[in-house]
Write a protein that holds these residues in place. Structure first.
Motif, PDB file in Angstrom:
ATOM      1  N   SER A 327     -15.740   2.303  -5.470  1.00 43.82           N
ATOM      2  CA  SER A 327     -15.968   0.868  -5.585  1.00 43.82           C
ATOM      3  C   SER A 327     -16.343   0.296  -4.225  1.00 43.82           C
ATOM      4  CB  SER A 327     -14.718   0.170  -6.124  1.00 43.82           C
ATOM      5  OG  SER A 327     -13.623   0.332  -5.229  1.00 43.82           O
ATOM      6  N   ARG A 328     -16.975  -0.863  -4.233  1.00 44.21           N
ATOM      7  CA  ARG A 328     -17.365  -1.560  -3.005  1.00 44.21           C
ATOM      8  C   ARG A 328     -16.787  -2.975  -3.042  1.00 44.21           C
ATOM      9  NH1 ARG A 328     -20.970   2.274  -4.165  1.00 44.21           N
ATOM     10  NH2 ARG A 328     -21.924   3.432  -2.432  1.00 44.21           N
ATOM     11  N   PRO A 329     -15.498  -3.091  -2.721  1.00 43.12           N
ATOM     12  CA  PRO A 329     -14.798  -4.365  -2.892  1.00 43.12           C
ATOM     13  C   PRO A 329     -15.297  -5.440  -1.930  1.00 43.12           C
ATOM     14  CG  PRO A 329     -13.433  -2.832  -1.680  1.00 43.12           C
ATOM     15  CD  PRO A 329     -14.629  -2.050  -2.142  1.00 43.12           C
ATOM     16  N   GLU A 330     -15.295  -6.667  -2.405  1.00 41.95           N
ATOM     17  CA  GLU A 330     -15.651  -7.808  -1.562  1.00 41.95           C
ATOM     18  C   GLU A 330     -14.415  -8.447  -0.937  1.00 41.95           C
ATOM     19  OE1 GLU A 330     -18.016 -10.379  -4.047  1.00 41.95           O
ATOM     20  OE2 GLU A 330     -19.838  -9.234  -3.607  1.00 41.95           O
ATOM     21  N   GLY A 331     -13.253  -7.866  -1.172  1.00 39.37           N
ATOM     22  CA  GLY A 331     -12.016  -8.383  -0.602  1.00 39.37           C
ATOM     23  C   GLY A 331     -10.866  -7.453  -0.937  1.00 39.37           C
ATOM     24  N   GLY A 332      -9.646  -7.889  -0.624  1.00 43.30           N
ATOM     25  CA  GLY A 332      -8.468  -7.103  -0.938  1.00 43.30           C
ATOM     26  C   GLY A 332      -8.210  -5.983   0.051  1.00 43.30           C
ATOM     27  N   MET A 333      -7.580  -4.895  -0.428  1.00 38.25           N
ATOM     28  CA  MET A 333      -7.150  -3.805   0.449  1.00 38.25           C
ATOM     29  C   MET A 333      -7.531  -2.420  -0.050  1.00 38.25           C
ATOM     30  SD  MET A 333      -3.271  -4.975   1.476  1.00 38.25           S
ATOM     31  CE  MET A 333      -2.954  -6.423   2.496  1.00 38.25           C
ATOM     32  N   ILE A 373      -7.363  11.075 -14.602  1.00 35.54           N
ATOM     33  CA  ILE A 373      -6.868  12.231 -13.851  1.00 35.54           C
ATOM     34  C   ILE A 373      -7.707  12.496 -12.596  1.00 35.54           C
ATOM     35  CG2 ILE A 373      -6.549  14.745 -13.969  1.00 35.54           C
ATOM     36  CD1 ILE A 373      -5.780  14.392 -16.895  1.00 35.54           C
ATOM     37  N   ASN A 374      -8.976  12.161 -12.654  1.00 31.05           N
ATOM     38  CA  ASN A 374      -9.874  12.447 -11.523  1.00 31.05           C
ATOM     39  C   ASN A 374     -10.172  11.205 -10.690  1.00 31.05           C
ATOM     40  OD1 ASN A 374     -11.377  11.311 -13.680  1.00 31.05           O
ATOM     41  ND2 ASN A 374     -13.287  12.060 -12.770  1.00 31.05           N
ATOM     42  N   THR A 375      -9.201  10.290 -10.599  1.00 34.24           N
ATOM     43  CA  THR A 375      -9.398   9.068  -9.815  1.00 34.24           C
ATOM     44  C   THR A 375      -8.331   8.951  -8.733  1.00 34.24           C
ATOM     45  OG1 THR A 375      -8.064   7.746 -11.357  1.00 34.24           O
ATOM     46  CG2 THR A 375     -10.445   7.844 -11.762  1.00 34.24           C
ATOM     47  N   ALA A 376      -8.582   8.084  -7.739  1.00 30.39           N
ATOM     48  CA  ALA A 376      -7.646   7.913  -6.633  1.00 30.39           C
ATOM     49  C   ALA A 376      -7.828   6.531  -6.005  1.00 30.39           C
ATOM     50  CB  ALA A 376      -7.858   8.988  -5.570  1.00 30.39           C
ATOM     51  N   ARG A 377      -6.720   5.994  -5.472  1.00 35.47           N
ATOM     52  CA  ARG A 377      -6.767   4.715  -4.748  1.00 35.47           C
ATOM     53  C   ARG A 377      -6.622   4.971  -3.263  1.00 35.47           C
ATOM     54  NH1 ARG A 377      -1.955   0.380  -4.656  1.00 35.47           N
ATOM     55  NH2 ARG A 377      -1.395   1.735  -2.898  1.00 35.47           N
ATOM     56  N   LEU A 378      -7.530   4.377  -2.487  1.00 37.18           N
ATOM     57  CA  LEU A 378      -7.473   4.428  -1.032  1.00 37.18           C
ATOM     58  C   LEU A 378      -7.250   3.021  -0.500  1.00 37.18           C
ATOM     59  CD1 LEU A 378     -10.611   6.654  -0.244  1.00 37.18           C
ATOM     60  CD2 LEU A 378      -8.293   7.417  -0.771  1.00 37.18           C
ATOM     61  N   SER A 379      -6.268   2.853   0.390  1.00 31.05           N
ATOM     62  CA  SER A 379      -6.069   1.575   1.074  1.00 31.05           C
ATOM     63  C   SER A 379      -6.562   1.697   2.507  1.00 31.05           C
ATOM     64  CB  SER A 379      -4.594   1.178   1.077  1.00 31.05           C
ATOM     65  OG  SER A 379      -4.402   0.030   1.894  1.00 31.05           O
ATOM     66  N   PHE A 380      -7.348   0.715   2.940  1.00 33.11           N
ATOM     67  CA  PHE A 380      -7.853   0.710   4.315  1.00 33.11           C
ATOM     68  C   PHE A 380      -7.059  -0.235   5.213  1.00 33.11           C
ATOM     69  CE2 PHE A 380     -10.521  -2.017   1.574  1.00 33.11           C
ATOM     70  CZ  PHE A 380     -10.249  -3.267   2.102  1.00 33.11           C
ATOM     71  N   ALA A 381      -5.933  -0.770   4.717  1.00 33.02           N
ATOM     72  CA  ALA A 381      -5.277  -1.882   5.399  1.00 33.02           C
ATOM     73  C   ALA A 381      -4.551  -1.490   6.685  1.00 33.02           C
ATOM     74  CB  ALA A 381      -4.301  -2.575   4.441  1.00 33.02           C
ATOM     75  N   THR A 382      -3.860  -0.362   6.705  1.00 35.21           N
ATOM     76  CA  THR A 382      -2.915  -0.135   7.793  1.00 35.21           C
ATOM     77  C   THR A 382      -3.403   0.804   8.889  1.00 35.21           C
ATOM     78  OG1 THR A 382      -1.846   1.609   6.505  1.00 35.21           O
ATOM     79  CG2 THR A 382      -0.919  -0.589   6.346  1.00 35.21           C
ATOM     80  N   GLU A 383      -4.343   1.680   8.604  1.00 38.62           N
ATOM     81  CA  GLU A 383      -4.795   2.628   9.619  1.00 38.62           C
ATOM     82  C   GLU A 383      -5.833   1.996  10.545  1.00 38.62           C
ATOM     83  OE1 GLU A 383      -3.494   5.320  10.361  1.00 38.62           O
ATOM     84  OE2 GLU A 383      -2.623   6.302   8.600  1.00 38.62           O
TER      85      GLU A 383
END
Length: 405
Positions: A327-333, A373-383
C-alpha cells in the motif's frame, strides 16, 4: 477441594486471546532487531519540554493542583470535552460536550461500545483486514464477525449492503489511514457507506485514531462529519472514537467517544460502574498540552512521519521483488505488504528475526476469518530512516530467497 478455574471463568472471559502484536513486541525490543512491528509513536517526538512545563504549572498552582488530584465527573472534564468539540468543529462536525465521553484511551472506548452493542452471536461487520485490538475488545462479547472485502476506495458496498440485509446492525470501520493497511476511503465511498448504513438503520463505529496524521492528499470529511444532523445531539448513525495517543502521548491514556446523547448517557453509567472516571490529572495535562501545542506539534509529527514513510516506500520500490505488492498510505503509520502466495508470513517472521534481525506483524492476525496468510504489516513510525532502509533491504533479500525455493 481444588478449584477448577477453567470452569469458574465465564465463557466471555475465556473467549479472550493473547495479542499477537503485544507478544511480538517483547521480542522485537531487542536492540539488534530492526522493528517494523509496533504500531506506536516515535518517543523521540514526544513534546517533553511542554509536558515538563504544564506539569510544573499544574503542581505549583495550589487550587488547580489540588483539583487535579481529586475525583472528577464520569463524563470527563468539561474543559477537555469543549476542546474536543471545538476541534471537531474545525473538521466540519457540530457536536456539544454532551455528545462526548472521555475514556481511558480509545481502547477502553472499544471495550465499552462492545459491552453496549454486542452480545453472543450478534453480528458485527469488519473490514478485511481490520484492527486487531478492536477484535480483541469485541471478542469478549462473543459476536459473529462478518468480514467485508476492501478495494482501493474503501469497503465493497455490495458486500456491506448484503451484510446489513442479512441482519447485521453494527459495523466497525476505519476510513482514515487504517491500521493495519494505511488505506483511506474516497469521498464517494464514505458517502456510500453512510447511505447504506442509514438504509438499514445500522450503527457505524468510526475509528479516527490516525486522522490527524495526514501527509498528503485532499483532507476528506469523517463519517461523523458527513453524518451531520444539524447539530442534533440525539440522532445520528455514527459513533466516533478519538485519541491523543498518536498525537500527544499514549501514557496519558486519554481517548474519547463522540456519539448521540442517548448513547453517551448510557456509557456514562457504564463508566461509573467501571472505573468512575479517567485520571483527573491526566485530563488536565492533556488539555493544557493540546492547547499549547496544536496545530504546530501536529505539523512536526506530519513532517517526521512523512519522511519515514517516504524512505520505506522508496526502499520497497528499490529492493522488493516484483512479486510483492504494498500500500502507499497518505498518512498514519503503516504500510501493508502482500507477499507471493507461496509465502506464509508467520513462517517468514521466524526466519526474519533469526536470520536478518527484522520484525513485522504477520497479516493473518488482522483478518476475522484467519485469511491473509501471505500478508504483513510494516510500521515506519519508530525506526530511524537509515534503519528503515536497511531493514527493508534485509527483508527483501529474505523474501527473494523464500520465493525462489
Amino acid at each position: 477441594m481444588t478449584i477448577q478455574w477453567n470452569e469458574m471463568i465465564v465463557p466471555d472471559a475465556r473467549a479472550l486471546r493473547a495479542s499477537e502484536i503485544r507478544d511480538l513486541l517483547k521480542v522485537a525490543e531487542r536492540p539488534e532487531i530492526i522493528s517494523f512491528a509496533g504500531g506506536v509513536p516515535d518517543p523521540k517526538l514526544f513534546p517533553l519540554a511542554t509536558f515538563n512545563d504544564v506539569y510544573g504549572q499544574l503542581t505549583t498552582d495550589d487550587q488547580a493542583g489540588r483539583r487535579s488530584l481529586q475525583y472528577s465527573i464520569s463524563e470527563g472534564l468539561p474543559g477537555l470535552r469543549q476542546w474536543i468539540a471545538d476541534d471537531l468543529a474545525t473538521m466540519g462536525t457540530t457536536r456539544v460536550i454532551e455528545n462526548i465521553l472521555i475514556t481511558c484511551g480509545a481502547q477502553q472506548g472499544l471495550d465499552m461500545l462492545a459491552r453496549l452493542l454486542l452480545e453472543p452471536c450478534r453480528e458485527i461487520v469488519l473490514e478485511k483486514p481490520s484492527y486487531l485490538g478492536a477484535m480483541q475488545a469485541f471478542s469478549m462479547r462473543r459476536p459473529t464477525y462478518v468480514g467485508i472485502a476492501m478495494d482501493d476506495e474503501g469497503p465493497v458496498i455490495e458486500e456491506l449492503d448484503a451484510a446489513f440485509a442479512n441482519g447485521a446492525r453494527v459495523a466497525y470501520l476505519s476510513p482514515d489511514f487504517q491500521n493495519p493497511t494505511g488505506r483511506s476511503y474516497s469521498l464517494a465511498r464514505r458517502k456510500a457507506v453512510l447511505a447504506t448504513a442509514r438504509k438499514y438503520g445500522a450503527v457505524i463505529l468510526e475509528d479516527a485514531a490516525y486522522c490527524k496524521l495526514a501527509y498528503e492528499g485532499e483532507s476528506l470529511p469523517s463519517l461523523l462529519a458527513l453524518d451531520e444532523t444539524n447539530g442534533d445531539p440525539v440522532e445520528g448513525t455514527v459513533i466516533q472514537l478519538g485519541t491523543f495517543s498518536k498525537t500527544l502521548a499514549p501514557a496519558l491514556r486519554i481517548g474519547w467517544i463522540t456519539g448521540p446523547r442517548p448513547v453517551i448517557k448510557q456509557l456514562v453509567l457504564m463508566k461509573q460502574a467501571g472505573d468512575l472516571h479517567v485520571s483527573t490529572i491526566n485530563q488536565e495535562i492533556a488539555l493544557r498540552a493540546a492547547t499549547k501545542l496544536f496545530p504546530g506539534h501536529l505539523e512536526t509529527l506530519q513532517d517526521a512521519y512523512r519522511a519515514k514513510r517516504d524512505v520505506m516506500l522508496g526502499a520497497l520500490e528499490e529492493f522488493m521483488p516484483e512479486s510483492v505488492r504494498w500500500s502507499r498510505p497518505e498518512g498514519g503509520m503503516f504500510v501493508w505488504l502482500t507477499l507471493p502466495e507461496n509465502i506464509n508470513s508467520r513462517e517468514l517472521l521466524i526466519d526474519a528475526m533469526e536470520d536478518v534481525k527484522v520484525a513485522f506483524v504477520p497479516g493473518q492476525a488482522f483478518f476475522c476469518d484467519q485469511s491473509g496468510i501471505n500478508t504483513a504489516r510494516l510500521s515506519f513510525a519508530t525506526e530511524s530512516e537509515q534503519r528503515i532502509r536497511d531493514g527493508i533491504e534485509r527483508l527483501a533479500l529474505l523474501i527473494r530467497r523464500k520465493d525462489n525455493q
